[in-house]
Design a protein around this motif. Sequence first.
Motif, short mmCIF file in Angstrom:
data_model
loop_
_atom_site.label_atom_id
_atom_site.label_comp_id
_atom_site.label_asym_id
_atom_site.label_seq_id
_atom_site.Cartn_x
_atom_site.Cartn_y
_atom_site.Cartn_z
N LYS A 140 29.25 -36.21 -20.99
CA LYS A 140 30.30 -35.87 -21.95
C LYS A 140 31.56 -35.39 -21.23
N GLU A 141 31.39 -34.50 -20.26
CA GLU A 141 32.53 -33.95 -19.54
C GLU A 141 33.19 -35.02 -18.66
N LEU A 142 32.40 -35.93 -18.12
CA LEU A 142 32.97 -37.01 -17.32
C LEU A 142 33.82 -37.93 -18.20
N ARG A 143 33.33 -38.25 -19.38
CA ARG A 143 34.12 -39.09 -20.30
C ARG A 143 35.45 -38.42 -20.62
N GLU A 144 35.43 -37.12 -20.85
CA GLU A 144 36.66 -36.40 -21.16
C GLU A 144 37.62 -36.41 -19.97
N ALA A 145 37.06 -36.24 -18.76
CA ALA A 145 37.90 -36.23 -17.56
C ALA A 145 38.48 -37.61 -17.26
N LEU A 146 37.74 -38.66 -17.63
CA LEU A 146 38.18 -40.03 -17.35
C LEU A 146 39.18 -40.54 -18.40
N PHE A 147 39.20 -39.93 -19.55
CA PHE A 147 40.04 -40.44 -20.64
C PHE A 147 41.51 -40.62 -20.23
N PRO A 148 42.13 -39.65 -19.51
CA PRO A 148 43.54 -39.84 -19.13
C PRO A 148 43.78 -41.01 -18.18
N ARG A 149 42.72 -41.49 -17.53
CA ARG A 149 42.85 -42.59 -16.57
C ARG A 149 42.38 -43.92 -17.16
N THR A 150 42.12 -43.93 -18.46
CA THR A 150 41.69 -45.14 -19.13
C THR A 150 42.90 -45.87 -19.70
N ARG A 151 43.03 -47.15 -19.37
CA ARG A 151 44.19 -47.94 -19.78
C ARG A 151 43.97 -48.59 -21.14
N GLU A 152 45.04 -49.20 -21.66
CA GLU A 152 44.97 -49.80 -22.98
C GLU A 152 43.92 -50.90 -23.07
N ASP A 153 43.68 -51.61 -21.95
CA ASP A 153 42.68 -52.68 -21.96
C ASP A 153 41.26 -52.16 -21.76
N GLY A 154 41.11 -50.83 -21.66
CA GLY A 154 39.79 -50.24 -21.49
C GLY A 154 39.39 -50.00 -20.06
N SER A 155 40.15 -50.54 -19.10
CA SER A 155 39.83 -50.34 -17.69
C SER A 155 40.19 -48.92 -17.26
N VAL A 156 39.59 -48.49 -16.16
CA VAL A 156 39.80 -47.15 -15.62
C VAL A 156 40.26 -47.28 -14.18
N ARG A 157 41.30 -46.56 -13.81
CA ARG A 157 41.80 -46.61 -12.44
C ARG A 157 42.28 -45.23 -12.00
N MET A 158 41.84 -44.82 -10.82
CA MET A 158 42.27 -43.54 -10.25
C MET A 158 42.70 -43.79 -8.80
N GLU A 159 43.92 -43.43 -8.48
CA GLU A 159 44.42 -43.57 -7.11
C GLU A 159 43.91 -42.38 -6.28
N ASN A 160 43.36 -42.67 -5.12
CA ASN A 160 42.82 -41.63 -4.25
C ASN A 160 43.23 -41.86 -2.80
N VAL A 161 43.29 -40.78 -2.06
CA VAL A 161 43.53 -40.85 -0.63
C VAL A 161 42.33 -40.26 0.10
N PHE A 162 41.82 -40.99 1.07
CA PHE A 162 40.77 -40.49 1.95
C PHE A 162 41.35 -40.31 3.35
N ARG A 163 40.73 -39.43 4.08
CA ARG A 163 41.18 -39.13 5.44
C ARG A 163 40.03 -39.39 6.41
N TYR A 164 40.33 -40.00 7.54
CA TYR A 164 39.32 -40.14 8.58
C TYR A 164 39.83 -39.49 9.87
#
Length: 260
Positions: A229-253
């Motif tokens: 439930k909490e994951l769905r709520e957290a993902l909602f702002p990153r859900t697009r009109e077509d239903g896809s989900v995208r989050m930009e992230n940076v990783f460091r090595y």
Amino acid sequence: MRSRHMVSAHATRTRARQRARDWAEIQERMLVPLYEAVYTRLDVGPATSVLGLGCRSGLALLLAAARGAEVAGLEPEAELREIAQDRALRVLSDIYRELSPGHTASHSLVTAFEHLSCTADPASLVRDAAALTTRGGHVALAVWGPEERCESAPVLEVAHRHGGFDVFALAAPGAVESLITAAGLRVAGGGRVCCPYAYPDLDSALRGLISTGAFDTAAEFAGERQVEKELREALFPRTREDGSVRMENVFRYVIAERVR
């Protein structure tokens, strides 16, 4: 008639197998830019012997093998290890078989792409990586980038507030470098890589994220339904009109060299 314990054990194994498949089919590809950046930086090829610590289902090893490297892995989760072995990869169950008495370090590159940010003892992991690396070889360690550069941060906070690891703890300046120095290694460079988390729909996003293992403790503490439930709520702002989900992230090595 099967006992309730047998039914429960069967259900647990079924969920573990499904989660391993979700990792291999949904989540694993998200980190390909990170794997390739490290391999390019270190010119991984036929002269390289790669050992992946926490290699999961082995995509990073497959990419190294495609460059001509000799590859092997260590993965404690049986279901993930089985997928890696089905991909014709040599993967063992634990690090102590590699660190047995009389063992000689034989890998010119040891990687920890996923485990460092979610292990209870990162210092021990780096020491083990150092012990498995040949003199003059390298250890490649990956962590999440700055929290403000990662759109997955609110999602990962679901795990943290229910007792899970703070995956951004090692994002602080100098945190990884201090582990490297303490393990007797020399810092030899590093970089940042963009690794978007992109899913065709919300259900795929949930399955992919849960497959990382980052939410296991939270599920034990708060229950699977509450975490979902909490994951769905957290993902909602990153859900697009077509239903896809995208989050930009940076990783460091960070690359470390074994000099002695």
